[in-house]
Scaffold this motif. Structure first.
Motif, PDB file in Angstrom:
ATOM      1  N   GLY A 167       0.807  -1.209   0.000  1.00  0.00           N
ATOM      2  CA  GLY A 167       0.000   0.000   0.000  1.00  0.00           C
ATOM      3  C   GLY A 167       0.842   1.261   0.000  1.00  0.00           C
ATOM      4  N   PHE A 189      -8.730   1.192  -4.606  1.00  0.00           N
ATOM      5  CA  PHE A 189      -8.513   0.154  -3.592  1.00  0.00           C
ATOM      6  C   PHE A 189      -8.824  -1.216  -4.176  1.00  0.00           C
ATOM      7  N   SER A 239      -6.144   5.305  -0.214  1.00  0.00           N
ATOM      8  CA  SER A 239      -6.648   3.951  -0.440  1.00  0.00           C
ATOM      9  C   SER A 239      -5.571   2.872  -0.283  1.00  0.00           C
TER      10      SER A 239
END
Length: 409
Positions: free
Chosen positions: A57, A247, A371
């Motif tokens: 991420g 996402f 996200s």
């Protein structure tokens, strides 16, 4: 001569978007495989899935974080000093970023890979400049068509990119092997883009004055987005759309790796399959739909349809079904970018196209920053991408339904 100049600029922008998105797409399926593949040396085998999701991420978020600052700066500067100079500068940063990524792969360095994402993010800020240039050479009657063409060629570039990246990651070219090969090709494509910008792109904006770039532009423009009454709910809706959509597509590949044992090549095939339908839909659907229905209504229904399509795999998810789900998702998703760009651009004066597109990019970038940071939620369930994507897109539709853009006076 003026008409030729406009078409030359439009054609060169489309070519640059096409090549740029090939470069972006080439490396897109690589990071998840590098971080979640048990045979990868970039992380120790004992690293937990939640930690891997967090790291993935962060790596993904660095690009939109850099774009968050570069987009408004480049967009605002292009209103004052012209589009061409900033396009050349930003593409050069992208080429340097891919070269740094090569070094990161060779040395198994997360730090260098992170730096490369920052450099590529700086380059991605030129989307605001490219969008402003598209608006420069468009009329109200063909603006939606031109934006649709832009995202069509970008979609075709992204369709080809992941497929090529997956295949390249299995090849060897002398000292360039495995994951290094896609980054090498992305760097070469950036160099081609520089040549296109130099020789084909004709300046679309008259230079009026110089201005000093400020790193605070991203934050200032984000604050401005929420203070603009005519755009507030539209920007808020688009924020949740970008959050949920990104996402889903950033982390659904983890679901594929864990549930179906897919490798980078197969993941690339899925991304290319979806991008192909995105491109076709952006080219064929946007203009006919917008010419028949109001863009505001089109955007609302596209959001609802997108949310519904992301929920399909929660109910029925054999691997083969994704070959059906993905085209549906991407066909509806292809409407959102060009339709939103058309709505925003139609409400801007010619002197603020770059600035407002930069604000739009700031809203998008903030969502893309936040996200990926939620990747730690993968420790709860590998179905999280489906759940988060569905819920946030429905929220985006709900917010938009309250907007004056859907209920104009």
């Amino acid at each position: 001569m003026k008409i030729f100049k406009k078409y030359a600029s439009l054609s060169s922008i489309l070519l640059m978007f096409f090549i740029d998105y090939i470069g972006i797409g080439i490396v897109y399926p690589i990071f998840s495989s590098m971080i979640f593949n048990a045979n990868s040396t970039i992380l120790s085998p004992e690293t937990s899935q939640a930690t891997r999701g967090l790291i993935l991420g962060i790596i993904i978020a660095l690009m939109p974080a850099a774009k968050f600052f570069s987009g408004p700066i480049l967009g605002s500067l292009s209103d004052r000093i012209g589009r061409k100079r900033l396009i050349l500068t930003s593409i050069s940063f992208g080429a340097l970023g891919y070269i740094i990524a090569l070094a990161g792969v060779w040395s198994a360095s997360l730090s260098l890979l992170a730096l490369s994402r920052i450099m590529v993010g700086i380059a991605a800020g030129n989307e605001a400049v490219g969008s402003a240039a598209i608006a420069d050479v468009s009329t109200p009657g063909n603006k939606a068509k031109h934006f649709g063409l832009t995202y069509m060629v970008a979609g075709f570039g992204f369709a080809f990119g992941p497929f090529l990246g997956g295949k390249l990651s299995t090849m060897n070219f002398g000292i360039f092997t495995g994951y290094a090969v896609p980054f090498l090709f992305a760097a070469l494509l950036s160099l081609i883009n520089i040549l296109l910008a130099i020789f084909l792109f004709k300046e679309t904006r008259k230079i009026t004055q110089t201005t000093q770039a400020k790193i605070s532009f991203g934050i200032a423009h984000l604050g401005k987005a929420w203070s603009m009454a005519e755009f507030y709910l539209l920007f808020l809706s688009i924020f949740f759309y970008f959050f949920g959509w990104s996402f889903y597509w950033e982390f659904i590949q983890v679901n594929w790796i864990k549930c179906y044992k897919l490798d980078a090549s197969m993941i690339g095939n899925f991304y290319s399959w979806g991008a192909l339908f995105y491109a076709i839909s952006a080219g064929l659907l946007v203009q006919p739909i917008v010419s028949r229905f109001k863009p505001e209504r089109t955007l609302l229904y596209a959001l609802i349809a997108c949310a519904s399509s992301l929920a399909f795999p929660l109910l029925f998810a054999p691997l083969w079904a994704y070959w059906i789900y993905i085209p549906i998702q991407q066909s509806f998703g292809s409407l959102i970018f060009p339709v939103t760009g058309t709505i925003i651009s139609n409400k801007c004066s010619g002197d603020t196209q770059g600035e407002i597109m930069g604000i739009f990019n700031s809203v998008q970038s903030l969502a893309l920053i936040l996200s990926p940071c939620a990747g730690v939620l993968l420790g709860l369930s590998i179905k999280i991408p489906l759940i988060v994507g569905t819920v946030t897109l429905l929220l985006a539709a709900l917010i938009l339904s309250r907007s004056q853009h859907v209920h104009p006076d």
